[in-house]
Design an enzyme around this catalytic site. Structure first.
Site, mmCIF file in Angstrom:
data_model
loop_
_atom_site.group_PDB
_atom_site.id
_atom_site.type_symbol
_atom_site.label_atom_id
_atom_site.label_comp_id
_atom_site.label_asym_id
_atom_site.label_seq_id
_atom_site.Cartn_x
_atom_site.Cartn_y
_atom_site.Cartn_z
ATOM 1 N N ARG A 25 0.752 -1.115 -0.112
ATOM 2 C CA ARG A 25 0.054 0.028 0.105
ATOM 3 C C ARG A 25 0.851 1.204 0.018
ATOM 4 O O ARG A 25 1.627 1.451 0.912
ATOM 5 C CB ARG A 25 -1.098 -0.118 1.254
ATOM 6 C CG ARG A 25 -1.838 1.456 1.367
ATOM 7 C CD ARG A 25 -3.020 1.123 0.201
ATOM 8 N NE ARG A 25 -4.045 2.099 0.675
ATOM 9 C CZ ARG A 25 -4.217 3.011 -0.131
ATOM 10 N NH1 ARG A 25 -3.911 3.210 -1.182
ATOM 11 N NH2 ARG A 25 -5.324 3.889 0.118
ATOM 12 N N GLY A 26 1.072 1.973 -1.242
ATOM 13 C CA GLY A 26 1.864 2.922 -1.526
ATOM 14 C C GLY A 26 1.832 3.895 -0.127
ATOM 15 O O GLY A 26 2.786 4.347 0.321
ATOM 16 N N ASP A 28 0.966 3.662 2.866
ATOM 17 C CA ASP A 28 1.546 3.125 4.194
ATOM 18 C C ASP A 28 3.217 3.127 3.973
ATOM 19 O O ASP A 28 3.719 3.532 4.822
ATOM 20 C CB ASP A 28 0.939 1.934 4.474
ATOM 21 C CG ASP A 28 -0.538 2.200 4.746
ATOM 22 O OD1 ASP A 28 -0.990 3.111 5.005
ATOM 23 O OD2 ASP A 28 -1.150 0.894 5.029
ATOM 24 N N THR A 29 3.620 2.539 3.195
ATOM 25 C CA THR A 29 5.224 2.176 3.049
ATOM 26 C C THR A 29 5.892 2.435 1.945
ATOM 27 O O THR A 29 7.163 2.169 1.941
ATOM 28 C CB THR A 29 5.173 0.591 3.392
ATOM 29 O OG1 THR A 29 4.672 -0.152 2.138
ATOM 30 C CG2 THR A 29 4.361 0.339 4.629
ATOM 31 N N GLU A 92 -4.328 -7.114 -6.980
ATOM 32 C CA GLU A 92 -3.084 -7.708 -6.865
ATOM 33 C C GLU A 92 -2.830 -8.917 -6.265
ATOM 34 O O GLU A 92 -2.108 -10.093 -6.703
ATOM 35 C CB GLU A 92 -1.735 -6.552 -6.549
ATOM 36 C CG GLU A 92 -1.553 -5.557 -7.571
ATOM 37 C CD GLU A 92 -0.208 -4.687 -6.872
ATOM 38 O OE1 GLU A 92 -0.164 -3.786 -7.416
ATOM 39 O OE2 GLU A 92 0.272 -5.094 -5.622
#
Length: 198
Positions: A25-26, A28-29, A92
């Site tokens: 999750r972009g 988030d991390t 995904e």
């Protein structure tokens, strides 16, 4: 090493273009854990797919991501607090498990500041995210059911857990495990070639 339950057979994909696919999750991390993990894997010699890495101008991102998953040896899934908020991430994940089942690819889950049981039982943020998806798509939506199934599968896998501590040490252990598997694979392939030559 054992917690990955890695099988060398999973890495023997002769058409693999990427060695690893990172699902995350972009928000988030991307600029923290996953970004550092990506750099560490690259520096460790692993051809790793992250977001639009390797995409050509004008390509459809969704199609390219599916192709990247299909042509990877293994997928690392970084399950963070808001992973299930993203329909993209869930799609995904479904694709990753399709490839795991059809192509014997390996899936490595990383539970990043989340409890696998909360994913398995759809509690906390994972429960809220799925309730939101159900409200939009319907409780009995085929897509929602596939997402739930994929989350259940990934939560049941033995993976690595990160809650606190030095992230760089945790990341280094992941890279070391990956190198160990690759080394074992290389030795086995060389033994196989020698047997064929004799």
């Amino acid at each position: 090493m054992e917690e990955w339950k890695a099988s060398l057979e999973n890495l023997k994909n002769p058409i693999a273009h990427w060695q690893m696919f990172l699902s995350f999750r972009g928000k988030d991390t991307r600029d923290s854990f996953t970004g550092f993990l990506y750099q560490a894997l690259r520096q460790g010699g692993f051809k790793t797919f992250l977001d639009n890495e390797g995409l050509q101008t004008g390509e459809q991102i969704a199609s390219s991501l599916k192709d990247a998953i299909e042509t990877s040896r293994l997928s690392i899934v970084v399950l963070s607090e808001n992973y299930a908020n993203s329909a993209w991430c869930l799609d995904e994940l479904v694709k990753i498990f399709e490839c795991a089942e059809l192509k014997n690819q390996l899936v490595w889950p990383i539970f990043y500041k989340v409890d696998p049981s909360d994913i398995r039982h759809l509690r906390k943020n994972y429960g809220k995210a799925m309730a939101h998806h159900e409200k939009i798509l319907g409780v009995h939506s085929e897509k929602v059911q596939k997402w739930k199934s994929a989350l259940l599968k990934v939560s049941d896998l033995s993976g690595k857990h990160y809650k606190t501590g030095y992230e760089y040490e945790f990341i280094q252990k992941i890279v070391e495990d990956a190198k160990h598997i690759e080394n074992r694979l290389q030795i086995e392939l060389e033994d196989h070639r020698r047997c064929q030559a004799n």
